[in-house]
Design a protein around this motif. Structure first.
Motif, mmCIF file in Angstrom:
data_model
loop_
_atom_site.group_PDB
_atom_site.id
_atom_site.type_symbol
_atom_site.label_atom_id
_atom_site.label_comp_id
_atom_site.label_asym_id
_atom_site.label_seq_id
_atom_site.Cartn_x
_atom_site.Cartn_y
_atom_site.Cartn_z
ATOM 1 N N LEU A 134 0.857 -1.184 0.000
ATOM 2 C CA LEU A 134 0.000 0.000 0.000
ATOM 3 C C LEU A 134 0.898 1.240 0.000
ATOM 4 N N PRO A 135 0.477 2.282 -0.705
ATOM 5 C CA PRO A 135 1.274 3.504 -0.674
ATOM 6 C C PRO A 135 1.229 4.144 0.716
ATOM 7 N N GLN A 136 2.257 4.911 1.023
ATOM 8 C CA GLN A 136 2.306 5.608 2.299
ATOM 9 C C GLN A 136 1.082 6.507 2.421
ATOM 10 N N GLY A 137 0.427 6.441 3.583
ATOM 11 C CA GLY A 137 -0.757 7.257 3.846
ATOM 12 C C GLY A 137 -2.074 6.546 3.592
ATOM 13 N N ILE A 138 -2.018 5.309 3.050
ATOM 14 C CA ILE A 138 -3.232 4.558 2.731
ATOM 15 C C ILE A 138 -3.315 3.323 3.627
ATOM 16 N N THR A 139 -4.513 3.035 4.143
ATOM 17 C CA THR A 139 -4.734 1.843 4.959
ATOM 18 C C THR A 139 -5.891 1.029 4.385
ATOM 19 N N PHE A 140 -5.927 -0.249 4.766
ATOM 20 C CA PHE A 140 -7.020 -1.148 4.425
ATOM 21 C C PHE A 140 -7.574 -1.657 5.742
ATOM 22 N N VAL A 141 -8.862 -1.391 6.017
ATOM 23 C CA VAL A 141 -9.455 -1.767 7.308
ATOM 24 C C VAL A 141 -10.744 -2.543 7.070
ATOM 25 N N ASP A 142 -10.775 -3.805 7.560
ATOM 26 C CA ASP A 142 -11.993 -4.611 7.526
ATOM 27 C C ASP A 142 -12.977 -4.011 8.523
ATOM 28 N N GLN A 143 -14.213 -3.759 8.091
ATOM 29 C CA GLN A 143 -15.219 -3.140 8.947
ATOM 30 C C GLN A 143 -16.019 -4.157 9.764
ATOM 31 N N GLY A 144 -15.810 -5.468 9.498
ATOM 32 C CA GLY A 144 -16.500 -6.494 10.265
ATOM 33 C C GLY A 144 -17.936 -6.744 9.832
ATOM 34 N N ASN A 145 -18.355 -6.122 8.733
ATOM 35 C CA ASN A 145 -19.730 -6.266 8.270
ATOM 36 C C ASN A 145 -19.815 -6.716 6.803
ATOM 37 N N GLY A 146 -18.732 -7.303 6.311
ATOM 38 C CA GLY A 146 -18.695 -7.701 4.913
ATOM 39 C C GLY A 146 -18.146 -6.622 4.006
ATOM 40 N N SER A 147 -17.613 -5.578 4.608
ATOM 41 C CA SER A 147 -16.991 -4.518 3.810
ATOM 42 C C SER A 147 -15.655 -4.128 4.432
ATOM 43 N N ALA A 148 -14.836 -3.480 3.620
ATOM 44 C CA ALA A 148 -13.553 -2.964 4.090
ATOM 45 C C ALA A 148 -13.305 -1.646 3.382
ATOM 46 N N ASP A 149 -12.604 -0.746 4.052
ATOM 47 C CA ASP A 149 -12.284 0.560 3.468
ATOM 48 C C ASP A 149 -10.807 0.661 3.159
ATOM 49 N N LEU A 150 -10.543 1.075 1.941
ATOM 50 C CA LEU A 150 -9.208 1.467 1.504
ATOM 51 C C LEU A 150 -9.262 2.987 1.573
ATOM 52 N N SER A 151 -8.475 3.584 2.470
ATOM 53 C CA SER A 151 -8.657 5.020 2.685
ATOM 54 C C SER A 151 -7.369 5.692 3.124
ATOM 55 N N GLY A 152 -7.391 7.015 3.023
ATOM 56 C CA GLY A 152 -6.274 7.828 3.465
ATOM 57 C C GLY A 152 -5.944 8.904 2.464
ATOM 58 N N THR A 153 -4.785 9.502 2.666
ATOM 59 C CA THR A 153 -4.289 10.560 1.785
ATOM 60 C C THR A 153 -2.929 10.122 1.268
ATOM 61 N N PRO A 154 -2.826 9.830 -0.025
ATOM 62 C CA PRO A 154 -1.541 9.384 -0.569
ATOM 63 C C PRO A 154 -0.449 10.444 -0.402
ATOM 64 N N ALA A 155 0.731 9.993 -0.017
ATOM 65 C CA ALA A 155 1.881 10.877 0.180
ATOM 66 C C ALA A 155 2.429 11.358 -1.164
ATOM 67 N N ALA A 156 3.186 12.452 -1.111
ATOM 68 C CA ALA A 156 3.715 13.096 -2.318
ATOM 69 C C ALA A 156 4.572 12.175 -3.169
ATOM 70 N N ASP A 157 5.261 11.230 -2.551
ATOM 71 C CA ASP A 157 6.150 10.343 -3.323
ATOM 72 C C ASP A 157 5.483 9.015 -3.683
ATOM 73 N N GLY A 158 4.153 8.945 -3.586
ATOM 74 C CA GLY A 158 3.465 7.675 -3.775
ATOM 75 C C GLY A 158 2.857 7.435 -5.143
ATOM 76 N N GLN A 159 3.146 8.311 -6.113
ATOM 77 C CA GLN A 159 2.520 8.145 -7.428
ATOM 78 C C GLN A 159 2.905 6.810 -8.051
ATOM 79 N N GLY A 160 1.902 6.111 -8.627
ATOM 80 C CA GLY A 160 2.164 4.831 -9.288
ATOM 81 C C GLY A 160 0.984 3.890 -9.177
#
Length: 105
Positions: A50-76
């Motif tokens: 995962l790029p710096q600043g992004i997390t993957f969190v299982d919500q426990g209800n059949g869904s998960a969130d990929l979220s955050g703010t990508p860092a300046a050097d994370g393009q790709g």
């Protein structure tokens, strides 16, 4: 004579229902929700960098969130494997690409 009751639970293998790619922009907060359907409710996990600043969190209800703010050097492009599992077979496996793009001007 003794009566015995057995409870059986039928596992329904998971299926995922989300897109196979998403674009986040450097410096901009973003959320993408991955959903899976099954009985019992599946757990979602991811593998891959995962790029710096992004997390993957299982919500426990059949869904998960990929979220955050990508860092300046994370393009790709970040290829991820998302797996939904609940004990039923087979697990649902989705190949997903997170695209981290330059900020809009």
């Amino acid at each position: 004579n003794t009566l015995r009751f057995l409870e059986a639970h039928l596992f329904v293998a998971p299926t995922t229902i989300s897109r196979s790619s998403k674009t986040f922009r450097i410096g901009t907060p973003a959320v993408f929700t991955v959903k899976a359907k099954a009985d019992p409710t599946p757990t979602l996990t991811e593998s891959g960098p995962l790029p710096q600043g992004i997390t993957f969190v299982d919500q426990g209800n059949g869904s998960a969130d990929l979220s955050g703010t990508p860092a300046a050097d994370g393009q790709g492009l970040y290829p991820l494997t998302i797996t939904a599992s609940n004990g039923g077979q087979p697990n649902a496996v989705e190949h997903f690409t997170l695209n981290v793009a330059a900020p809009r001007r």
